[in-house]
Design a protein around this motif. Structure first.
Motif, mmCIF file in Angstrom:
data_model
loop_
_atom_site.group_PDB
_atom_site.id
_atom_site.type_symbol
_atom_site.label_atom_id
_atom_site.label_comp_id
_atom_site.label_asym_id
_atom_site.label_seq_id
_atom_site.Cartn_x
_atom_site.Cartn_y
_atom_site.Cartn_z
ATOM 1 N N VAL A 1 -21.487 -12.692 8.619
ATOM 2 C CA VAL A 1 -21.724 -12.106 9.935
ATOM 3 C C VAL A 1 -20.392 -11.693 10.560
ATOM 4 N N GLN A 2 -19.383 -12.578 10.477
ATOM 5 C CA GLN A 2 -18.065 -12.244 11.020
ATOM 6 C C GLN A 2 -17.454 -11.051 10.284
ATOM 7 N N THR A 3 -17.670 -10.961 8.978
ATOM 8 C CA THR A 3 -17.171 -9.818 8.206
ATOM 9 C C THR A 3 -17.846 -8.543 8.685
ATOM 10 N N ALA A 4 -19.165 -8.560 8.826
ATOM 11 C CA ALA A 4 -19.907 -7.379 9.279
ATOM 12 C C ALA A 4 -19.465 -6.944 10.673
ATOM 13 N N GLU A 5 -19.114 -7.892 11.519
ATOM 14 C CA GLU A 5 -18.662 -7.552 12.866
ATOM 15 C C GLU A 5 -17.382 -6.721 12.842
ATOM 16 N N GLY A 6 -16.615 -6.812 11.749
ATOM 17 C CA GLY A 6 -15.428 -5.980 11.594
ATOM 18 C C GLY A 6 -15.755 -4.501 11.486
ATOM 19 N N LEU A 7 -16.979 -4.184 11.156
ATOM 20 C CA LEU A 7 -17.423 -2.789 11.053
ATOM 21 C C LEU A 7 -17.723 -2.198 12.428
ATOM 22 N N GLY A 8 -18.108 -3.041 13.369
ATOM 23 C CA GLY A 8 -18.366 -2.571 14.722
ATOM 24 C C GLY A 8 -19.664 -1.788 14.873
ATOM 25 N N ARG A 9 -20.631 -2.035 13.988
ATOM 26 C CA ARG A 9 -21.933 -1.367 14.065
ATOM 27 C C ARG A 9 -23.035 -2.418 14.119
ATOM 28 N N LYS A 10 -24.231 -1.953 14.481
ATOM 29 C CA LYS A 10 -25.382 -2.848 14.479
ATOM 30 C C LYS A 10 -25.721 -3.229 13.044
ATOM 31 N N TYR A 11 -26.167 -4.462 12.876
ATOM 32 C CA TYR A 11 -26.544 -4.961 11.549
ATOM 33 C C TYR A 11 -27.724 -5.898 11.709
ATOM 34 N N LYS A 12 -28.361 -6.196 10.582
ATOM 35 C CA LYS A 12 -29.456 -7.171 10.568
ATOM 36 C C LYS A 12 -29.133 -8.236 9.544
ATOM 37 N N THR A 13 -29.353 -9.503 9.919
ATOM 38 C CA THR A 13 -29.221 -10.562 8.930
ATOM 39 C C THR A 13 -30.503 -10.594 8.103
ATOM 40 N N ASN A 14 -30.339 -10.987 6.845
ATOM 41 C CA ASN A 14 -31.464 -11.011 5.917
ATOM 42 C C ASN A 14 -31.366 -12.293 5.097
ATOM 43 N N ALA A 15 -32.364 -13.151 5.220
ATOM 44 C CA ALA A 15 -32.364 -14.453 4.535
ATOM 45 C C ALA A 15 -32.334 -14.319 3.022
ATOM 46 N N GLU A 16 -32.719 -13.164 2.484
ATOM 47 C CA GLU A 16 -32.697 -12.943 1.029
ATOM 48 C C GLU A 16 -31.271 -12.833 0.486
ATOM 49 N N LEU A 17 -30.286 -12.672 1.356
ATOM 50 C CA LEU A 17 -28.908 -12.417 0.933
ATOM 51 C C LEU A 17 -28.022 -13.665 0.952
ATOM 52 N N VAL A 18 -28.615 -14.847 1.023
ATOM 53 C CA VAL A 18 -27.852 -16.098 1.086
ATOM 54 C C VAL A 18 -27.048 -16.318 -0.202
ATOM 55 N N PRO A 19 -26.046 -17.210 -0.153
ATOM 56 C CA PRO A 19 -25.314 -17.530 -1.373
ATOM 57 C C PRO A 19 -26.271 -17.992 -2.467
ATOM 58 N N GLY A 20 -26.034 -17.518 -3.676
ATOM 59 C CA GLY A 20 -26.867 -17.891 -4.809
ATOM 60 C C GLY A 20 -28.097 -17.021 -4.997
ATOM 61 N N ALA A 21 -28.241 -15.985 -4.187
ATOM 62 C CA ALA A 21 -29.391 -15.082 -4.323
ATOM 63 C C ALA A 21 -29.365 -14.404 -5.693
ATOM 64 N N GLU A 22 -30.523 -14.043 -6.161
ATOM 65 C CA GLU A 22 -30.632 -13.315 -7.423
ATOM 66 C C GLU A 22 -30.230 -11.858 -7.212
ATOM 67 N N PRO A 23 -29.551 -11.253 -8.170
ATOM 68 C CA PRO A 23 -29.147 -9.844 -8.026
ATOM 69 C C PRO A 23 -30.324 -8.919 -7.715
ATOM 70 N N GLU A 24 -31.457 -9.167 -8.332
ATOM 71 C CA GLU A 24 -32.632 -8.327 -8.105
ATOM 72 C C GLU A 24 -33.115 -8.415 -6.653
ATOM 73 N N ALA A 25 -32.943 -9.579 -6.017
ATOM 74 C CA ALA A 25 -33.328 -9.748 -4.615
ATOM 75 C C ALA A 25 -32.448 -8.892 -3.702
ATOM 76 N N ILE A 26 -31.185 -8.757 -4.068
ATOM 77 C CA ILE A 26 -30.267 -7.917 -3.289
ATOM 78 C C ILE A 26 -30.711 -6.462 -3.372
#
Length: 155
Positions: free
Chosen positions: A59-84
């Motif tokens: 989230v802190q990294t995305a804030e460096g972009l300065g745009r609106k973003y959405k968090t997505n629970a599918e993107l947690v550490p250890g997620a499967e590549p296909e889920a991304i």
């Protein structure tokens, strides 16, 4: 469709009692996120969709972009590549998508796109890998447009 995989910037190490999802960026990581965010902002179309892991460091990294973003629970550490790829609607989506996530998953996604296998490729902290697939139904139209690390961005 354009897909940008952006690994979170440098984060504090794990500590006893600190849940992994609560690890924050270091001061260096905050600078990396801002540098890479400025570069990405200058390159991305306004309609870009930005999906972010719910971890504090992403989230802190995305804030460096300065745009609106959405968090997505599918993107947690250890997620499967296909889920991304599914979260990004790859390759059938129409808009550009930025995924802000973690290793080893993002490296595995990059390998899957380029080789067809989810190999453990290393992705440097705060780096962005930009993929384009011109035709959704033609894997042969896929190419790697750019690989950029925060330390190469002109300040």
């Amino acid at each position: 469709m354009d897909l940008i995989l952006w690994r979170h910037a440098e984060a504090e190490p794990g500590r006893d009692g600190l849940p992994d999802l609560e690890r924050a960026l270091t001061p260096k990581g905050i600078k990396q996120a801002k540098r890479m965010g400025q570069w990405l902002d200058s390159q991305l179309p306004e309609s870009t969709r930005i999906l972010v892991s719910p971890a504090v460091r992403t989230v802190q990294t995305a804030e460096g972009l300065g745009r609106k973003y959405k968090t997505n629970a599918e993107l947690v550490p250890g997620a499967e590549p296909e889920a991304i790829l599914q979260a990004a609607n790859w390759p059938g989506g129409k808009e550009t998508v930025v995924i802000v996530g973690h290793q080893p998953t993002l490296g595995q996604v990059a390998a899957l796109l380029l080789t067809g296998q989810a190999l453990d490729w290393e992705m440097k902290k705060a780096a962005a890998w930009w993929f384009v697939q011109r035709e959704a139904d033609d894997p042969g139209s896929l190419y790697l447009k750019a690989v950029m690390s925060a330390d190469l961005v002109v300040k």
